[in-house]
Design an enzyme around this catalytic site. Sequence first.
Site, PDB file in Angstrom:
ATOM      1  N   ARG A   1       0.909  -1.050   0.018  1.00 25.37           N
ATOM      2  CA  ARG A   1       0.457  -0.259  -0.018  1.00 25.37           C
ATOM      3  C   ARG A   1       1.349   1.487   0.275  1.00 25.37           C
ATOM      4  O   ARG A   1       0.380   1.821  -0.948  1.00 25.37           O
ATOM      5  CB  ARG A   1      -0.770  -0.277   1.406  1.00 25.37           C
TER       6      ARG A   1
ATOM      7  N   LYS B   1       2.712  25.157  -4.476  1.00 24.36           N
ATOM      8  CA  LYS B   1       1.983  24.164  -3.707  1.00 24.36           C
ATOM      9  C   LYS B   1       1.445  22.642  -3.565  1.00 24.36           C
ATOM     10  O   LYS B   1       1.126  22.270  -4.288  1.00 24.36           O
ATOM     11  CB  LYS B   1       0.805  24.796  -4.358  1.00 24.36           C
TER      12      LYS B   1
ATOM     13  N   LYS C   1       7.258  40.037  -3.229  1.00 27.26           N
ATOM     14  CA  LYS C   1       5.663  40.455  -3.037  1.00 27.26           C
ATOM     15  C   LYS C   1       4.697  41.394  -2.372  1.00 27.26           C
ATOM     16  O   LYS C   1       6.428  42.841  -1.951  1.00 27.26           O
ATOM     17  CB  LYS C   1       5.050  38.385  -1.986  1.00 27.26           C
TER      18      LYS C   1
ATOM     19  N   GLU D   1       7.217  40.300  -7.912  1.00 28.76           N
ATOM     20  CA  GLU D   1       5.857  39.812  -8.256  1.00 28.76           C
ATOM     21  C   GLU D   1       5.139  41.969  -8.262  1.00 28.76           C
ATOM     22  O   GLU D   1       4.894  42.641  -7.373  1.00 28.76           O
ATOM     23  CB  GLU D   1       4.931  39.421  -7.309  1.00 28.76           C
TER      24      GLU D   1
ATOM     25  N   ASP E   1       1.063  39.391 -11.383  1.00 29.84           N
ATOM     26  CA  ASP E   1       0.826  38.689 -11.434  1.00 29.84           C
ATOM     27  C   ASP E   1      -1.189  38.770 -11.537  1.00 29.84           C
ATOM     28  O   ASP E   1      -1.754  40.289 -11.818  1.00 29.84           O
ATOM     29  CB  ASP E   1       0.479  39.388  -9.369  1.00 29.84           C
TER      30      ASP E   1
END
Lengths: 275, 275, 275, 275, 275, 275
Positions: free
Chosen positions: D96, D131, D163, D193, D214
Site C-alpha cells: 500500500r 503548492k 511580494k 511580483e 500577478d
Amino acid sequence: MEHAIQPLIDMALQEDIGPGDITTDYLIDEFAKGEAYITAKEDLIVAGFDVAERVFKTLDPCMDIFRSFRDGDEVKNGDIVMEIKGKMRALLKGERTALNFLQRLSGIATHVRSYVNELGETRVRLVDTRKTIPGHRVLEKYAVRVGGAFNHRMALYDGVLIKDNHIAACGGIEKAVSTLRRHVSHLVKIEVEVSDMKELEDALAAKADVIMLDNMNLDQIAEAVKVVGGRALVEVSGSVTRDRLIPLAMAGVDIISSGALTHQARAVDLSMRIR
Amino acid sequence: MEHAIQPLIDMALQEDIGPGDITTDYLIDEFAKGEAYITAKEDLIVAGFDVAERVFKTLDPCMDIFRSFRDGDEVKNGDIVMEIKGKMRALLKGERTALNFLQRLSGIATHVRSYVNELGETRVRLVDTRKTIPGHRVLEKYAVRVGGAFNHRMALYDGVLIKDNHIAACGGIEKAVSTLRRHVSHLVKIEVEVSDMKELEDALAAKADVIMLDNMNLDQIAEAVKVVGGRALVEVSGSVTRDRLIPLAMAGVDIISSGALTHQARAVDLSMRIR
Amino acid sequence: MEHAIQPLIDMALQEDIGPGDITTDYLIDEFAKGEAYITAKEDLIVAGFDVAERVFKTLDPCMDIFRSFRDGDEVKNGDIVMEIKGKMRALLKGERTALNFLQRLSGIATHVRSYVNELGETRVRLVDTRKTIPGHRVLEKYAVRVGGAFNHRMALYDGVLIKDNHIAACGGIEKAVSTLRRHVSHLVKIEVEVSDMKELEDALAAKADVIMLDNMNLDQIAEAVKVVGGRALVEVSGSVTRDRLIPLAMAGVDIISSGALTHQARAVDLSMRIR
Amino acid sequence: MEHAIQPLIDMALQEDIGPGDITTDYLIDEFAKGEAYITAKEDLIVAGFDVAERVFKTLDPCMDIFRSFRDGDEVKNGDIVMEIKGKMRALLKGERTALNFLQRLSGIATHVRSYVNELGETRVRLVDTRKTIPGHRVLEKYAVRVGGAFNHRMALYDGVLIKDNHIAACGGIEKAVSTLRRHVSHLVKIEVEVSDMKELEDALAAKADVIMLDNMNLDQIAEAVKVVGGRALVEVSGSVTRDRLIPLAMAGVDIISSGALTHQARAVDLSMRIR
Amino acid sequence: MEHAIQPLIDMALQEDIGPGDITTDYLIDEFAKGEAYITAKEDLIVAGFDVAERVFKTLDPCMDIFRSFRDGDEVKNGDIVMEIKGKMRALLKGERTALNFLQRLSGIATHVRSYVNELGETRVRLVDTRKTIPGHRVLEKYAVRVGGAFNHRMALYDGVLIKDNHIAACGGIEKAVSTLRRHVSHLVKIEVEVSDMKELEDALAAKADVIMLDNMNLDQIAEAVKVVGGRALVEVSGSVTRDRLIPLAMAGVDIISSGALTHQARAVDLSMRIR
Amino acid sequence: MEHAIQPLIDMALQEDIGPGDITTDYLIDEFAKGEAYITAKEDLIVAGFDVAERVFKTLDPCMDIFRSFRDGDEVKNGDIVMEIKGKMRALLKGERTALNFLQRLSGIATHVRSYVNELGETRVRLVDTRKTIPGHRVLEKYAVRVGGAFNHRMALYDGVLIKDNHIAACGGIEKAVSTLRRHVSHLVKIEVEVSDMKELEDALAAKADVIMLDNMNLDQIAEAVKVVGGRALVEVSGSVTRDRLIPLAMAGVDIISSGALTHQARAVDLSMRIR
C-alpha cells in the site's frame, strides 16, 4: 533527570495513543475539563512524580498538578499521592502511561528501601548495576537513590570495570590497569573484577582503585578484605539476596552491588480516578 | 515486531555506550574477533532472540548468530541458548543491553507460561493489559504471546473500552455505545466496563460486543455470565492472581485479563561468557 | 489527532523554510507584527483548522488566531475563514505550509461531502481506505470524517482484512479465519475479501465478521447480500464512483469503501492576505 | 532525491504498519518468499520507481526488483511496470505504501505531461510552485520534471520572490530589491511580483532579474512583455488552466507558473498482484 | 566513537545536500563511477579517517576506501592520505563534508602535537577541557588523543568538578566534597577548584581526589604542589600557552588542562581531486 | 536562523549533560535561583546572542535574559554582554554550551570584521564558502554576515557552481552550462570555475552568470577582468589572505571568496560568573 527524559515520554505516549484514543476522542468534548487523583493501593515508597507530571503536561501544558508527597516518602494504602486538573481528554489519555511509570519507579524504590532497611546503620554502600530496562536507565537509577541506595557507574562511559575478558585480551591485570590509567580521564577510577587471591594480589599490585570480588563465599570475602587492608575499595557482587546483606556487610566489604535492586523489583499498585 | 523496534534498540545502546565504552575501547583491538555464548542460569521460557540479535548486529552487521532454541521453548538451567561470533568490542558493548532485553522478555514469557499451565485445557482466554513498561509495549505483548496467553488491545487506538468516566461524560451506556458504533471503524469491537447488574443490562441493551466485569466476586460473575447468555463476550478483570484463574474460568467467563502477566513478571537469569 | 501531527508539521516547515526565508529575513524586521486573514476562493467544506493553527504557533507561540467557522462547515467563495495576528515573519513563513494543509484537507472534506450528499438518507456506511498520502493518514482520515463519511481501519495494525494472497498462503478461508480468531485481540473484527459465491460461503462458514465483495457487478452483489442474510456485515469495494453509490446502496450492502474519497480529491482554493 | 527521502519512507511505513500487520504476521510464515508485479490500470506517465523500490528494500534489504520502464515513460493500461521478489511479508506490508507513492507521483507526471504536450514546441518554460503536499516537496518537484515541466524555487531559502507584503513593509520596490541585492548570495536571482504597470516600471528600474505578473489579463500581459523588452525574465502566474497555456505563451512571457501542476493532479491507478 | 557519530554525519550531509546537489544531479550520470584522492596541502598530523570514510559510505555504501596513513601519523605537504572509489555523484556530494571533518580534526591533532612535543619527556599530563564545538565533543576529544594529549572528563556526567559557585551554594568545600562523596558513584573522582592556599587546605582536609589550581602564578603553584605533597593530584588550568608548559611542568603539577587544545586549533589544509 | 537551530542545541545539551550534571544535581537545590553575567575577556565583535539565549531557555523556559549589546557590536575586554537570571541549576548546566557557541560565533565575526576593515570602502564583495563546521553552517554563515561580509551559496542545493570534474564529465563548459540553464530553476544563477583564458572564453560564450577565477595570479586576474568586461560577475578564490585583499580588489574583481573567514577563525574569550 529533567529534560533528557522527554524523548522517552514522547515515545511512550506515541506508543499508547498513536493516531488517537478512539474511545475518548469520540465521547469526550475537546474542551471538557476534569479532576483526577492518583491513589496508592498498597503501602509503598513513592518515586517518579516528575515523570508522571511531564506525561500529563505533554498532553496539556496547562494541567494543574498537586503532589501530596515527595519522592521517597512512605505512602500508605489509600493515600492520595497526586491530584491533576486539566483537560479531560488529556487525563484519560495520559492515565496509563503516567501510572506505568509511577508503578515501576515506585516499585523499585519500595524494593530498594527494604534492602536499605535490612542493612540499617552499617557503613556498607549498597549500589545498583546496569541491569535496568533498556531506555529507562536514568529513571531506574534515580529510583534506586530515592529508595536509599546508591548508584554504580551509569554506563560503559563513566567508569572503568575490567573483567576477565578484558584481562585475557590484553595480557594480565597489570597491563590492563596501567593501559587504562594512562588513557582514561584522571577523574575516572579503575575497578578490577577478581575471582581468586592470585588475581586479587595482581589487582592490588596494579594499584586498582576498586576491587570487585566475583562469586566468592563469605570466608573468601573476609580473607580478601583482610588482604586488601584498605589499599582499595572492596566491592562484592553476584547473587546478592536480602538475607546475605548483613553477613556481607560484616565481612567488611565497602560496597555491595546488586542487580536485583532493579531487575527483581515488581510494579506496585497505584490507580487513578476521575472526580 | 521487526523494524519498529530499531529506535528502541538505538536508544538503549546510546544509553549504555554513549560516547564510548572506556574500558573496552582502550583494551581491545578494534579488529579483534571473539565468540560468546548466552546461557540460562535457571529454568525458563526463552523470548526475545530477535531483539538480542538486532542489538549485536547494530554494533557489528557481520555478526554470526546461532540459536539453539526458538522463542517459547522451555530452557533448562545451564542450557546454551545463543552463540554469537564477531568483533570482540561489539560483543562486550552489546552484552548488557542484549541480556537486559532477553532477561525481561524471557521473564514475562516464563511468568505467563505458569499462568497458562495453571489454566490447562479450559476454554477461557487469558489476555494482557496496557500495564507494560513505557516504550516496550510491542515487545512485552509479544512475550505474552510467546508465553502462551493472548493480547488485549494494543493501545488506545485499536479497540474501544468504555469506562465509567466515559459513561458519566456522555450520559449513559447506551449513548456511549451508539455514539462509538456510529463513529469508529466497522472492524473495531466495542467493550463496556460494568460494575453492577444494572450497568450490565444497559450494556447488553446497547449491544456491546464485549462486557468487562469490574471487581465483581465469583458469585456476581457467575450471575453475570448467566444474564449475558452468549449475547456478548464476557471479560473479567482486576486482582487476577494465579489461584483465582480456575475459579474464574469455571464461572464461565470468556476472557480473563491480567496486568500481572507483565507488571509482576521478574527478570530471569541469563548470562553471557566469551570463549 | 493533536500532538501526533507535530512531527509532520516540523518536517513541513523544515522543508519550506530550512536555513531561512531569504526574502523575508532580510526585508521584515524581526519584531514587526501583522494581521493576516485566510479567505475561501471557492465554495468548500473547510477542514484542518487545528493543523493550520499549529503551523503558525510553531513559528510564533504567541500568535492570536480567530476562526470564523468550524471544521465541517460549508464556506462560500469569499468568506474569511481564519484570522491570524502575530509576528509578520511568522505569518509570511507559515503561509504556504498552512495553506497547503488547509487546501488538501478541505479538498478531501469537500469531495467526501458530495459523495455523502449523493447517498442522502440511505443507511449505507461510506468509508475510506488506506489510499492516502504517505505520512498524512491521520489527517486525511480526519478530513473524511469531517466530510461526513467514516473510516475503515486506520492501518494494518487495527483491523484484519484477509485477502486472496493470505488465503492462498495458509490453505483456505476457514483456516485463515480460525488462525486469526485465535491470535488477534478479541476486540478486533475479521473481514474476508471474496470474489465469488464459493468464497462467500466459505467466509460465512468461517464466521467472518465482515465480508468484502471484490469487483462484483450489481446483480452478484444483490445475490451475495441475500446469501449473507445478516450473518455478517457486507462491504463492497472497487471502482466506486459517485453515480454507483445509490445502486450499491439499494443492493443492500452495509458498507461502501472508496479509495477515491481521498486519492481523487483535489485541493480547493484558499488564500491568505496580510492586512 | 536519494537518501533525503528515507525519513519520509520510514514515517510512512511506521504509519501503515506500526506495531505490526496483524493479518499478515499471523498468517504468513516469516521466511516465505513471493513474487509480485505492479500493473498500470490506466494509461499514464510513470514516476517514482526509486521511492517504491526503497519502500520494499526498507522492509527487506534483499528484495530483487526489476523495472520494465523508466521514470517518464508512457505506460499503457495493463502494462507491468515493476516486479518485486522477496519475503512475502515484506511484499504484503509494503504494497500500500509503495503504491500510494507511485500513484501520486505518476499522477503528477501524467497531469504535467498533458500540460507540456499542450504547449508543444513553444519556447515558454512551464514551472511549478510551492503548492505541494507538506513533506513531499522534493518528490513532487521531481515528478514535475519527470512530466516534462520545470521547477520554480524549491523553497523559501533558494530564491527571492518579493511580494506586496514585503514591498509594503520596507517602503517600495526599489528599496526591497536593493536591500536584497546587497544581502543575498550573488548566485540567487531576485524576482518581484507586480500587479500593474507602475509597479512593473519600478521593478525594472530596480533591475529585478525576474518579474512576476500577478493576475493580469492577456492584453495587460502582452503590454507588460513589451515594456520589459528583454530587460528581465517575465513570469506569469495565477489561474493558469490548460487552455490558457497557448495564449499566455503567445503573449510572449518567458515563464508560466502553475500550482495546478501539483495540487490539481489526481492519483492514477496502479495495482499490485502476487504471483 | 563508531556508531554514535552517525547522527552528526547525517545532519551534516542533510545540511550540505538537502533536497539535492543541483550542479551534480543534472550533470553527472547516476551510475557514473570515479576515483578521488585526498592530499595534504601542508605538513600535518592526520585525524578523522573513520569519519571521512563514514561520510562517503553514507552516500554510497559500496565505496572502496584506501588509507595511506593511520590517525596520528605525521603527513607531509603533498602526501596522498586517502583514496576513494565509487559513485561519482557520491564523491562530489561528500567531498566538502568529509574535508570539513578531516580539516578540523587534523587541525586539532596537529595543534595538540605541537604542545605535546613542547612538553617532551616530562611526566606531566596534558589534558583538554569541555571547550569544544557543540555536537562535536566526542570527535574533538578523540583528536586530542590522536595528537598525543589526554582527556579530562567527557562531560558533566562523568566526573565531579566543584567550582566556586557550587561551594558558595552549599556552604564550604568540606560540605560539598562530603555530600558528593556520599552520592556519586564510587568510580567517580572528585576534583575541587581552589584559588588560594586557604581553599587548598580545605580541599585537602576534605580529601579531594584532585585539586585544580585556578589562575595562580608559578610561585603559588610551586607552593601549592609542596603543600599538597602527593595527597591529591594537582591540576593547573587557565591561560595555558605553549611557552608556559615547561615552567608549569617544572612546578611539579600532575596535570595541565588547556581549552586552547581545541578552541584555538585552526583547520589544516587538505583537498580532494578526482582522477 | 530561529527554530531550525533547536535540534543542534538539543544535541549539544544532550552531549554535555546527558544523564545529569553530577556535580550540580547533588549540590544545588532544584528550586534555587541565581544571576549570572557573561563578560568579554578580550576585545571582540559579539555574535550569537540568540543561540546563547536559546541554550538557557531550553533548560529553564522562565529564564530572564538581558543583553547589553547587539550582534555585530564591538565589545571591549571587560564589558558585560549578557545577564541571565533563573534557576541556578540551569545556569550552571547551560554555561559551557552557551559559551562554546558564543565564543565560536563571536570568533568568526571578529575575524571577518578584520578582513572587512582591511577592505574598507572598496566595492568588492567579500564572501564565505562551504568550509564550515559540519552541522553549524547556518550559524557560521550568520556570523560571517554579522562580521560584515556576505554569504556565497548556502549549500549544494541553492546555487550552481560548475567545477572541472563536472566539466570533464559532461564534455565541455558550454554543454555543462546549457544543460544546467535548461534544468535548474530560473532563480538560480550559474557560476563556472575557470583556470585559464581558454576556459574563461568558453564560460563567457556559454553566458555563465558568474565566473570563478581559480588560483590565478594578480596579473592573470586583472587580464581576466578585462576580458570579461562586465559580461559576468567575476569571483576570485583560493589562498585569500588578509594582505591580498586590497590587491585583489584593485584587480577589479566583483567578489572575493575566502574559506579562511570561517575555518581560520579562532574562538574568542568570554566567561560567565554567577553573582
